[in-house]
Design a protein around this motif. Structure first.
Motif, PDB file in Angstrom:
ATOM      1  N   ALA A  79      49.191  39.390  48.110  1.00 55.31           N
ATOM      2  CA  ALA A  79      49.621  39.846  49.468  1.00 55.31           C
ATOM      3  C   ALA A  79      49.218  39.247  50.611  1.00 55.31           C
ATOM      4  O   ALA A  79      49.675  38.883  51.665  1.00 55.31           O
ATOM      5  CB  ALA A  79      49.375  41.218  49.751  1.00 55.31           C
ATOM      6  N   SER A  80      47.828  38.432  50.522  1.00 61.48           N
ATOM      7  CA  SER A  80      46.959  37.721  51.510  1.00 61.48           C
ATOM      8  C   SER A  80      47.492  36.245  51.523  1.00 61.48           C
ATOM      9  O   SER A  80      47.232  35.321  50.572  1.00 61.48           O
ATOM     10  CB  SER A  80      45.608  37.843  51.649  1.00 61.48           C
ATOM     11  OG  SER A  80      44.922  37.037  52.311  1.00 61.48           O
ATOM     12  N   ASP A  81      48.103  35.790  52.762  1.00 64.05           N
ATOM     13  CA  ASP A  81      48.414  34.225  52.502  1.00 64.05           C
ATOM     14  C   ASP A  81      47.333  33.459  52.632  1.00 64.05           C
ATOM     15  O   ASP A  81      47.157  32.431  52.050  1.00 64.05           O
ATOM     16  CB  ASP A  81      49.238  33.892  53.810  1.00 64.05           C
ATOM     17  CG  ASP A  81      50.665  34.534  53.682  1.00 64.05           C
ATOM     18  OD1 ASP A  81      51.119  34.717  52.694  1.00 64.05           O
ATOM     19  OD2 ASP A  81      51.355  34.625  54.954  1.00 64.05           O
ATOM     20  N   SER A  82      46.169  33.775  53.192  1.00 69.47           N
ATOM     21  CA  SER A  82      44.853  32.922  53.324  1.00 69.47           C
ATOM     22  C   SER A  82      44.251  32.949  51.935  1.00 69.47           C
ATOM     23  O   SER A  82      43.606  31.858  51.652  1.00 69.47           O
ATOM     24  CB  SER A  82      43.946  33.684  54.187  1.00 69.47           C
ATOM     25  OG  SER A  82      43.710  35.255  54.012  1.00 69.47           O
ATOM     26  N   ILE A  83      44.365  34.269  50.992  1.00 70.97           N
ATOM     27  CA  ILE A  83      43.687  33.983  49.752  1.00 70.97           C
ATOM     28  C   ILE A  83      44.339  33.139  48.947  1.00 70.97           C
ATOM     29  O   ILE A  83      44.025  32.112  48.103  1.00 70.97           O
ATOM     30  CB  ILE A  83      43.474  35.294  49.380  1.00 70.97           C
ATOM     31  CG1 ILE A  83      42.442  36.313  49.797  1.00 70.97           C
ATOM     32  CG2 ILE A  83      43.088  35.315  47.696  1.00 70.97           C
ATOM     33  CD1 ILE A  83      42.266  37.596  49.534  1.00 70.97           C
ATOM     34  N   ARG A  84      45.527  33.168  49.165  1.00 74.48           N
ATOM     35  CA  ARG A  84      46.779  32.356  48.193  1.00 74.48           C
ATOM     36  C   ARG A  84      46.375  30.669  48.634  1.00 74.48           C
ATOM     37  O   ARG A  84      46.313  30.178  47.757  1.00 74.48           O
ATOM     38  CB  ARG A  84      48.213  32.655  48.387  1.00 74.48           C
ATOM     39  CG  ARG A  84      49.127  31.885  47.626  1.00 74.48           C
ATOM     40  CD  ARG A  84      50.499  32.293  48.184  1.00 74.48           C
ATOM     41  NE  ARG A  84      50.828  33.563  47.944  1.00 74.48           N
ATOM     42  CZ  ARG A  84      51.217  34.435  48.934  1.00 74.48           C
ATOM     43  NH1 ARG A  84      51.301  33.451  50.395  1.00 74.48           N
ATOM     44  NH2 ARG A  84      51.490  35.575  49.137  1.00 74.48           N
ATOM     45  N   GLU A  85      46.202  30.595  49.936  1.00 76.75           N
ATOM     46  CA  GLU A  85      45.853  29.084  50.381  1.00 76.75           C
ATOM     47  C   GLU A  85      44.468  28.695  49.863  1.00 76.75           C
ATOM     48  O   GLU A  85      44.403  27.595  49.529  1.00 76.75           O
ATOM     49  CB  GLU A  85      46.131  28.981  51.949  1.00 76.75           C
ATOM     50  CG  GLU A  85      45.917  27.748  52.475  1.00 76.75           C
ATOM     51  CD  GLU A  85      46.848  26.736  51.947  1.00 76.75           C
ATOM     52  OE1 GLU A  85      46.754  25.563  51.820  1.00 76.75           O
ATOM     53  OE2 GLU A  85      47.932  26.932  51.473  1.00 76.75           O
ATOM     54  N   ASN A  86      43.811  29.531  49.866  1.00 78.07           N
ATOM     55  CA  ASN A  86      42.413  29.228  49.289  1.00 78.07           C
ATOM     56  C   ASN A  86      42.377  28.888  48.050  1.00 78.07           C
ATOM     57  O   ASN A  86      41.805  27.806  47.438  1.00 78.07           O
ATOM     58  CB  ASN A  86      41.371  30.372  49.715  1.00 78.07           C
ATOM     59  CG  ASN A  86      40.860  30.489  51.354  1.00 78.07           C
ATOM     60  OD1 ASN A  86      41.073  29.479  52.004  1.00 78.07           O
ATOM     61  ND2 ASN A  86      40.300  31.583  51.554  1.00 78.07           N
ATOM     62  N   LEU A  87      42.939  29.704  47.254  1.00 76.69           N
ATOM     63  CA  LEU A  87      43.300  29.539  45.703  1.00 76.69           C
ATOM     64  C   LEU A  87      43.962  28.119  45.592  1.00 76.69           C
ATOM     65  O   LEU A  87      43.427  27.373  44.400  1.00 76.69           O
ATOM     66  CB  LEU A  87      43.884  30.574  45.058  1.00 76.69           C
ATOM     67  CG  LEU A  87      44.382  30.543  43.700  1.00 76.69           C
ATOM     68  CD1 LEU A  87      42.952  30.526  42.857  1.00 76.69           C
ATOM     69  CD2 LEU A  87      45.002  31.776  43.106  1.00 76.69           C
ATOM     70  N   ARG A  88      44.859  27.850  46.237  1.00 82.92           N
ATOM     71  CA  ARG A  88      45.626  26.698  45.833  1.00 82.92           C
ATOM     72  C   ARG A  88      44.780  25.504  46.319  1.00 82.92           C
ATOM     73  O   ARG A  88      44.727  24.216  45.433  1.00 82.92           O
ATOM     74  CB  ARG A  88      46.849  26.608  46.828  1.00 82.92           C
ATOM     75  CG  ARG A  88      47.768  25.372  46.732  1.00 82.92           C
ATOM     76  CD  ARG A  88      48.488  24.967  47.972  1.00 82.92           C
ATOM     77  NE  ARG A  88      47.890  24.513  49.372  1.00 82.92           N
ATOM     78  CZ  ARG A  88      46.934  23.639  49.505  1.00 82.92           C
ATOM     79  NH1 ARG A  88      47.105  22.531  48.701  1.00 82.92           N
ATOM     80  NH2 ARG A  88      46.361  23.327  50.552  1.00 82.92           N
ATOM     81  N   LEU A  89      43.866  25.412  47.342  1.00 80.00           N
ATOM     82  CA  LEU A  89      43.146  24.555  47.832  1.00 80.00           C
ATOM     83  C   LEU A  89      42.080  24.143  46.357  1.00 80.00           C
ATOM     84  O   LEU A  89      41.963  23.023  46.245  1.00 80.00           O
ATOM     85  CB  LEU A  89      42.306  24.777  49.098  1.00 80.00           C
ATOM     86  CG  LEU A  89      41.505  23.599  49.497  1.00 80.00           C
ATOM     87  CD1 LEU A  89      41.978  22.500  49.651  1.00 80.00           C
ATOM     88  CD2 LEU A  89      40.453  24.222  50.904  1.00 80.00           C
ATOM     89  N   ALA A  90      41.415  25.297  45.979  1.00 83.21           N
ATOM     90  CA  ALA A  90      40.596  25.056  44.862  1.00 83.21           C
ATOM     91  C   ALA A  90      41.286  24.666  43.444  1.00 83.21           C
ATOM     92  O   ALA A  90      40.569  23.752  42.939  1.00 83.21           O
ATOM     93  CB  ALA A  90      39.918  26.372  44.525  1.00 83.21           C
ATOM     94  N   ILE A  91      42.464  25.029  43.533  1.00 85.98           N
ATOM     95  CA  ILE A  91      42.894  24.670  42.173  1.00 85.98           C
ATOM     96  C   ILE A  91      43.300  23.048  42.462  1.00 85.98           C
ATOM     97  O   ILE A  91      42.838  21.988  41.418  1.00 85.98           O
ATOM     98  CB  ILE A  91      44.360  25.212  41.893  1.00 85.98           C
ATOM     99  CG1 ILE A  91      44.139  26.696  41.507  1.00 85.98           C
ATOM    100  CG2 ILE A  91      45.238  24.460  41.010  1.00 85.98           C
ATOM    101  CD1 ILE A  91      45.339  27.464  41.441  1.00 85.98           C
TER     102      ILE A  91
END
Length: 169
Positions: free
Chosen positions: A119-131
């Motif tokens: 649900a959180s865009d910020s967590i999704r973006e952080n995960l995308r950056l880590a990947i």
């Protein structure tokens, strides 16, 4: 005559309770005053007790002050108290990213993402950056990488007690 320090009004002056230390700390973080926010978070811990939310806030303030080791330690303590506390997971992931511990950060972000149901865009973006960082590792001098390729990350507040690092890209 009492010393001036003892004549200060108590935290609950005014009747039904003083201003919430967490709220004060969050506002100070928004105003880019992490040192003052940290003091407010410590006050909240003394007044209301230490829980995952207070520890997460203290860890976030330490992160904003560049105290990565302290931030990591406090955020891990928050997760010992509440392993499913999504803001602490996200903030720990941010600390790990800053420390260059990308695989561990990815795992932490994945856990936060799953618990948050995406649900959180910020967590999704952080995960995308880590990947992305794991899939495109850089094999060069770490100082060069820091200067040339490290994005300008910024700690910002997202919701109640949740702070994230955002890239200026």
């Amino acid at each position: 005559m009492r010393p001036a320090a003892n004549s200060a009004p108590p935290a609950d002056a005014g009747g039904k309770g003083g201003v919430d230390g967490l709220l004060v700390g969050h506002r100070l973080m928004e105003a880019n005053e992490p040192e003052l926010a940290l003091k407010a978070y410590y006050r909240a811990a003394a007044e209301t007790g230490i829980d995952a939310d207070v520890l997460s806030a203290i860890g976030s303030a330490n992160l904003a002050l560049g105290r990565l080791g302290q931030a990591e330690q406090v955020l891990r303590r928050a997760l010992e108290r509440d392993p499913g506390f999504v803001p602490a997971l996200n903030n720990l992931g941010c600390v790990l990213m800053e420390q260059g511990k990308i695989p561990e950060a990815r795992n932490v972000f994945q856990q936060a993402f799953a618990l948050d149901s995406g649900a959180s865009d910020s967590i999704r973006e952080n995960l995308r950056l880590a990947i992305a960082r794991m899939e495109n590792p850089v094999y060069s001098d770490p100082e060069e990488v820091q200067e040339q390729e490290a994005p300008n990350l910024k700690l910002v507040r997202r919701g109640h007690g949740e702070y994230v690092l955002l890239s200026a890209l």
